[in-house]
Design an enzyme around this catalytic site. Structure first.
Site: not given
Ligand code: TNX
Length: 544
Positions: A357-358
């Protein structure tokens, strides 16, 4: 939906998020039960005592208003011969009853056939409630009988029985001279779960939780038939598991946490102990090493993992998206292989969560290539890949599981690749979201999520384009930027985690908030007996 600058930063600019905002399907009001099939609790008025308060609500439950079963000092628990797990469950139940019904815990017997009168009988055999986790529970004045095809079903049948017992039994130190009638209503239950993945995630990186705290959370998960414990073992602020081939990860990378406290990590023995403890309770640990982003603790521990060869300082703030492994260096993949190999060997379950993620410092091609290389490493080490929904941007092989967290992103890309999805919509079941604006703990980037909001949605209609077959299940993450102690974690998890368990276990057509809230209210007394810190939401009619 506003995400605070620190956390919003990356989601807004993430190259892996969908370019266009996509409309999220709004769940309609949950259908109410037809009168003929209504569970007995459903007939109770909103404030009236429910006929039972079992959560998750069983697939079928009939409560007989006549006499139930009463535990006496002579009540015995019978386990089937030749099954260690069933025997363990019988002993668990005996220890749970403890001295609540007499001067000593009930005797446990191993029997070849039916257990006889005044017995709680656990039996393995064919039952109508199919599947690996289904069970039947019958309570009459003469005896209690739990039958299941497999030991997991016996365990769940016993957890249901537990919830039919008075809340005072939950006290750890009930003494014989405090004993009082321990009775169970007469019931017939046939039960089986909707989804196989019924998860909870603990972020032990932002703030470290010791082994005993994790075991406590496992115990609370077991009460609600949750069966996956996802441990977020690494992030920018801390690396929380010993890796023998890269010792500085834990020693240096685990030495602090958000706010600058002392942090901590699990030795390999401690991690294996958590895995075994969970497994006994039919909970599979899913270890996560988040990468290529969320890796500052690793980058700070080994300069060679950085593209510039220089280790950054340890990080104790709550920004996201600024760190990434050097995806073009071979050493990065040797590192990942060692980590997957060591953690994989300690983990009895089949899963390895690679995060994903991210990430804001890589371009799309670099990101996709990285995910594909790590996917191959994890599979070569014999594990099933799990990753946050961003990984759907890469080529994914069959069997990969994608965990959907961004409410504005639709799982279509993942579903089109034939993978299964776990639903963790942040605006519904991120347990770190504040209940309301005055909640002290937690964040609010996905909104305020009071108990009815966390409960009132259905996995199938939450996102567009999902089929029931594509849904592996539901998982509630508990991120710990603002949570320093176990009681903080509990305050955010309870009561919402109980609702997550019901969403994951029970059919949609069995669930309405108005009926659920009455059952939920009865669990306040149980949590008080257990010493669980929980939020007394005014939306719930709490019992005594
Ligand atoms: C998003 S969910 C994150 C976490 C934060 C969380 C806070 C996800 C995959 N990433 O890094 O802790 O929001 O709510």
């Amino acid at each position: 939906m506003t995400r605070p600058a620190a956390l919003a930063l990356f989601v807004a600019v993430s190259f892996v998020s969908c370019a266009k905002p996509v409309r999220v399907a709004q769940p309609g009001p949950a259908p109410s039960l037809p009168a003929a099939e209504a569970a007995p609790g459903a007939r109770a008025g909103a404030q009236a005592a429910p006929a039972h308060a079992v959560i998750p609500i069983p697939a079928s439950i009939v409560v007989d208003p006549g006499a139930g079963f009463v535990f006496t000092p002579e009540t015995r628990i019978a386990a089937p011969a030749g099954d260690d797990q069933a025997l363990w469950i019988a002993k668990w139940l005996a220890a749970f009853i403890g001295q609540a019904a007499g001067p000593k815990p009930p005797d446990v017997l191993v029997v070849g056939g039916p257990g006889g009168a005044n017995t709680v009988e656990l039996a393995l055999g064919g039952v109508a409630a199919a599947g690996d986790e289904g069970y039947e529970l019958t309570v009459t004045p003469e005896r209690v009988r739990v039958v299941a095809g497999r030991a997991a079903g016996l365990f769940y049948g016993v957890q249901t029985l537990r919830q039919l017992l008075p809340a005072f039994v939950e006290h750890e130190a009930v003494l014989a001279d405090q004993s009082r009638p321990v009775s169970v209503p007469a019931v017939r239950i046939a039960d089986t779960p909707r989804y196989g993945w019924r998860g909870a995630m603990l972020d032990v990186s932002r703030h470290f939780l010791g082994v005993d705290a994790v075991k406590r959370y496992i115990d609370l998960m077991a009460l609600y038939k949750l069966n996956r414990l996802h441990l977020h073992l690494s992030d920018d602020q801390g690396w929380r598991i010993e890796i023998k081939s890269w010792p500085n990860l834990a020693k240096h990378g685990g030495s602090t946490q958000v706010g600058g406290g002392p942090g901590g990590y699990y030795t390999q023995e401690q991690y294996a102990d958590i895995v075994a403890y969970a497994q006994q309770r039919f909970i599979t640990v899913v270890p996560e090493i988040d990468m290529p982003g969320h890796t500052n603790a690793a980058l700070a521990s080994y300069p060679e993992l950085n593209c510039n060869g220089q280790a950054p300082p340890l990080y104790t703030g709550i920004e996201v998206g600024f760190s990434a492994l050097c995806v073009d260096k071979d050493v990065t993949y040797r590192f990942i292989d060692d980590v997957v190999r060591e953690i994989g060997a300690l983990t009895t379950g089949p899963y390895f969560h690679m995060g994903g993620d991210e990430v804001k410092t890589l371009n799309e091609a670099q990101y996709a290539q990285f995910v594909e290389r790590v996917q191959a490493i994890v599979q070569a080490r014999g594990k099933t890949v799990v990753g946050w929904d961003e990984i759907a941007a890469a080529r994914l092989g069959p069997g990969v599981i994608v965990q959907h967290w961004r409410p504005e992103n639709v799982p279509a890309a993942a579903v089109a690749k034939g993978v299964k999805v776990i639903l963790s919509p942040a605006n519904k079941i991120y347990l770190d979201m504040k209940y309301h604006p005055a909640t002290i703990l937690g964040l609010n980037w996905a909104g305020y999520v009071d108990v009815p909001d966390a409960y009132s949605w259905d996995p199938l209609t939450m996102f567009q384009g999902l089929t029931e077959a594509a849904i592996a299940g539901v998982e509630a993450p508990l991120w710990a930027e603002t949570l320093a102690h176990l009681h903080d974690f509990e305050q955010m998890a309870f009561p919402r985690l109980a609702g997550v368990a019901e969403i994951a276990w029970s059919r949609a057509d069995q669930r309405t908030w108005d009926e659920y809230k009455v059952r939920l209210g009865a669990h306040g007394a149980r949590w008080t007996s257990l010493g669980v810190t929980f939020y007394r939401s005014p939306t719930v009619p709490w019992g005594q």
